[in-house]
Enzyme design. Structure first.
Site, PDB file in Angstrom:
ATOM      1  N   HIS A   9       0.841  -1.177   0.026  1.00 27.52           N
ATOM      2  CA  HIS A   9      -0.193  -0.048   0.050  1.00 27.52           C
ATOM      3  C   HIS A   9       0.814   1.243  -0.257  1.00 27.52           C
ATOM      4  O   HIS A   9       0.467   2.391  -0.515  1.00 27.52           O
ATOM      5  CB  HIS A   9      -0.931   0.113   1.416  1.00 27.52           C
ATOM      6  CG  HIS A   9      -1.966  -0.741   1.056  1.00 27.52           C
ATOM      7  ND1 HIS A   9      -2.033  -2.268   1.104  1.00 27.52           N
ATOM      8  CD2 HIS A   9      -3.551  -0.653   1.120  1.00 27.52           C
ATOM      9  CE1 HIS A   9      -3.347  -2.504   1.069  1.00 27.52           C
ATOM     10  NE2 HIS A   9      -4.319  -1.356   0.948  1.00 27.52           N
TER      11      HIS A   9
HETATM   12  N1  LIG Z   1     -13.412  -9.172   0.022  1.00 30.99           N
HETATM   13  C1  LIG Z   1     -14.236  -8.220  -0.009  1.00 30.99           C
HETATM   14  N2  LIG Z   1     -15.363  -8.474  -0.827  1.00 30.99           N
HETATM   15  C2  LIG Z   1     -16.332  -7.638  -0.808  1.00 30.99           C
HETATM   16  N3  LIG Z   1     -16.242  -6.330  -0.387  1.00 30.99           N
HETATM   17  C3  LIG Z   1     -15.168  -6.102   0.356  1.00 30.99           C
HETATM   18  C4  LIG Z   1     -14.174  -7.044   0.524  1.00 30.99           C
HETATM   19  N4  LIG Z   1     -13.031  -6.469   1.221  1.00 30.99           N
HETATM   20  C5  LIG Z   1     -13.679  -5.103   1.392  1.00 30.99           C
HETATM   21  N5  LIG Z   1     -14.870  -4.797   1.003  1.00 30.99           N
HETATM   22  C6  LIG Z   1     -15.564  -3.834   1.051  1.00 30.99           C
HETATM   23  O1  LIG Z   1     -14.961  -2.631   0.894  1.00 30.99           O
HETATM   24  C7  LIG Z   1     -15.151  -1.657   1.839  1.00 30.99           C
HETATM   25  C8  LIG Z   1     -13.694  -0.949   2.142  1.00 30.99           C
HETATM   26  O2  LIG Z   1     -13.490  -0.189   1.207  1.00 30.99           O
HETATM   27  P1  LIG Z   1     -11.970   0.637   1.225  1.00 30.99           P
HETATM   28  O3  LIG Z   1     -12.204   1.571   0.175  1.00 30.99           O
HETATM   29  O4  LIG Z   1     -11.923   1.339   2.498  1.00 30.99           O
HETATM   30  O5  LIG Z   1     -10.741  -0.301   1.366  1.00 30.99           O
HETATM   31  P2  LIG Z   1      -9.872  -0.701   2.396  1.00 30.99           P
HETATM   32  O6  LIG Z   1     -10.510  -1.877   3.013  1.00 30.99           O
HETATM   33  O7  LIG Z   1      -9.410   0.194   2.998  1.00 30.99           O
HETATM   34  O8  LIG Z   1      -8.856  -1.462   1.355  1.00 30.99           O
HETATM   35  P3  LIG Z   1      -7.245  -2.049   1.812  1.00 30.99           P
HETATM   36  O9  LIG Z   1      -7.374  -3.423   1.626  1.00 30.99           O
HETATM   37  O10 LIG Z   1      -6.502  -1.398   0.669  1.00 30.99           O
HETATM   38  O11 LIG Z   1      -7.111  -1.386   3.200  1.00 30.99           O
HETATM   39  C9  LIG Z   1     -15.689  -2.647   3.027  1.00 30.99           C
HETATM   40  O12 LIG Z   1     -16.653  -1.639   3.629  1.00 30.99           O
HETATM   41  C10 LIG Z   1     -16.291  -3.673   2.312  1.00 30.99           C
HETATM   42  O13 LIG Z   1     -17.661  -3.383   2.056  1.00 30.99           O
END
Ligand SMILES: Nc1ncnc2c1ncn2[C@@H]1O[C@H](COP(=O)(O)OP(=O)(O)OP(=O)(O)O)[C@@H](O)[C@H]1O
Ligand SMILES: [Mg+2]
Lengths: 134, 205
Positions: A9
């Site tokens: 990241h």
């Molecule tokens: N494997 C998955 N399948 C479906 N939805 C997911 C999955 N992983 C995360 N999400 C969705 O993505 C949202 C988070 O999005 P965000 O843009 O904040 O990414 P992040 O989790 O910060 O990514 P990173 O993995 O880069 O840290 C969650 O609230 C969830 O709804």
């Protein structure tokens, strides 16, 4: 030569891992940092990763070391993008700790290992014992 | 649909910008506090890649999908990107009927499930998207109209968001919190619902 791509990241992490690998794998081994976003923010970018994979391939395939969460999702997305553009590269994502896995696999690649053996070295790094607890 | 595809994407971008801080706040509670920032960066990028005179729905959706993939930054990048790219594949038909829209919705849902390997009950956007699709398809398959289908879909998505408050996250960043994720609504399920609502509003007005 197997190419190695580092997906974190943070571009500081992936750049730093490349520097660490270079110390042992030499300057000619292909190790590409694909961390962070184009504008320097924290995150992962499938297009950036796809470009790095394309640049890392010499015909012997590419091993990707990724940190967590979307680093994996974006790498899988990058593989689909390459595929959709009919760019055929053998690509493996290592299920390994990113630093230890990168070092182990880049040395293996430098020693002439193939994609399978580089993957194996990276994944063996999962069981690497750091502390000899009595 | 009754309006330009651009107007729908613009409506989505507007709602994401209006709710940017809210989405980031939700992500601060159970994640890494970037969901609003990520989504806003993504939609503000894609809106520059399309314009009001674009008539090729499939092509617009493709540019939106690729734009999100390369600018969102978090898990929602490849997930929302896949959603639009899969819908784009189905939208290649000349006439976008309500059955075609239903098939686009299905392809998008299947794409997100395949990309993230999440199923219902893991506290992700799937908990809003899947019930929304089911409610949508039920109306279309029983001969109802698009307005009713969208209204029922939004309602189901909103219930899905409420449901995410009651469960433990097992996918994504929030899974690191385990039981402490209970009581908080999922940011991705929330953004999906806001986006769907903006589609309904744009269709209505
Ligand atoms: N494997 C998955 N399948 C479906 N939805 C997911 C999955 N992983 C995360 N999400 C969705 O993505 C949202 C988070 O999005 P965000 O843009 O904040 O990414 P992040 O989790 O910060 O990514 P990173 O993995 O880069 O840290 C969650 O609230 C969830 O709804
Ligand atoms: Mg987040």
């Amino acid at each position: 030569m197997v190419g190695i791509v580092i997906v974190s990241h943070s571009n500081k992490i992936s750049d730093g891992i490349v520097d660490m690998c270079r110390e042992m794998a030499g300057k000619d081994q292909i190790i590409i940092s694909a961390g962070g976003m184009e504008d320097g923010s924290i995150g992962t970018d499938a297009v950036r990763i796809a470009n790095a994979i394309e640049n890392a391939d010499t015909g012997d395939g590419v091993l990707v070391l990724a940190d967590l969460g979307s680093a994996i999702l974006s790498t899988e997305m990058a593989m689909d993008i390459l595929n959709d553009n009919s760019i055929n590269i053998e690509i493996k994502i290592a299920d390994a700790p990113i630093v230890e896995g990168a070092i182990a696999s880049s040395i293996e690649a430098y020693l002439g290992g193939n994609l399978e053996s580089c993957l194996k070295k990276a994944e063996e790094a999962k069981n690497f014992i750091k502390l000899n607890k009595k | 649909m009754n309006k330009s595809i651009y107007s729908y994407i613009k409506a989505m971008a507007d709602t994401i910008n209006e709710n940017k801080d809210f989405l980031t706040q939700l992500d601060a509670e159970i994640g890494d506090a970037d969901h609003g920032t990520n989504m806003a960066r993504g939609f503000n990028t894609v809106i520059t890649k399309i314009n009001e005179n674009d008539t090729d729905v499939s092509d617009v959706l493709k540019r939106v999908g690729m734009g999100l993939v390369s600018s969102v930054g978090g898990a929602s990048g490849p997930l929302y990107g896949t959603m639009f790219l899969k819908a784009s594949n189905v939208a290649k038909e000349a006439d976008i009927t309500q059955e075609v829209i239903m098939n686009m919705f299905k392809a998008a849902l299947d794409g997100v499930k395949e990309r993230g390997k999440a199923t219902r009950g893991e506290k992700t956007m799937i908990d809003a998207m899947e019930p929304a699709y089911e409610a949508f398809a039920e109306v279309i398959n029983s001969g109802g109209n698009l307005m009713q289908a969208l209204e029922n879909a939004v309602k189901a998505a909103e219930e899905g968001v409420e449901y995410t408050k009651t469960i433990i996250a097992t996918k994504g960043r929030a899974s690191y919190l385990g039981e402490r994720s209970i009581g908080h609504q999922d940011p991705g399920a929330t953004s999906f619902t806001l986006i769907l609502k903006s589609v309904l509003e744009n269709y209505k007005n």
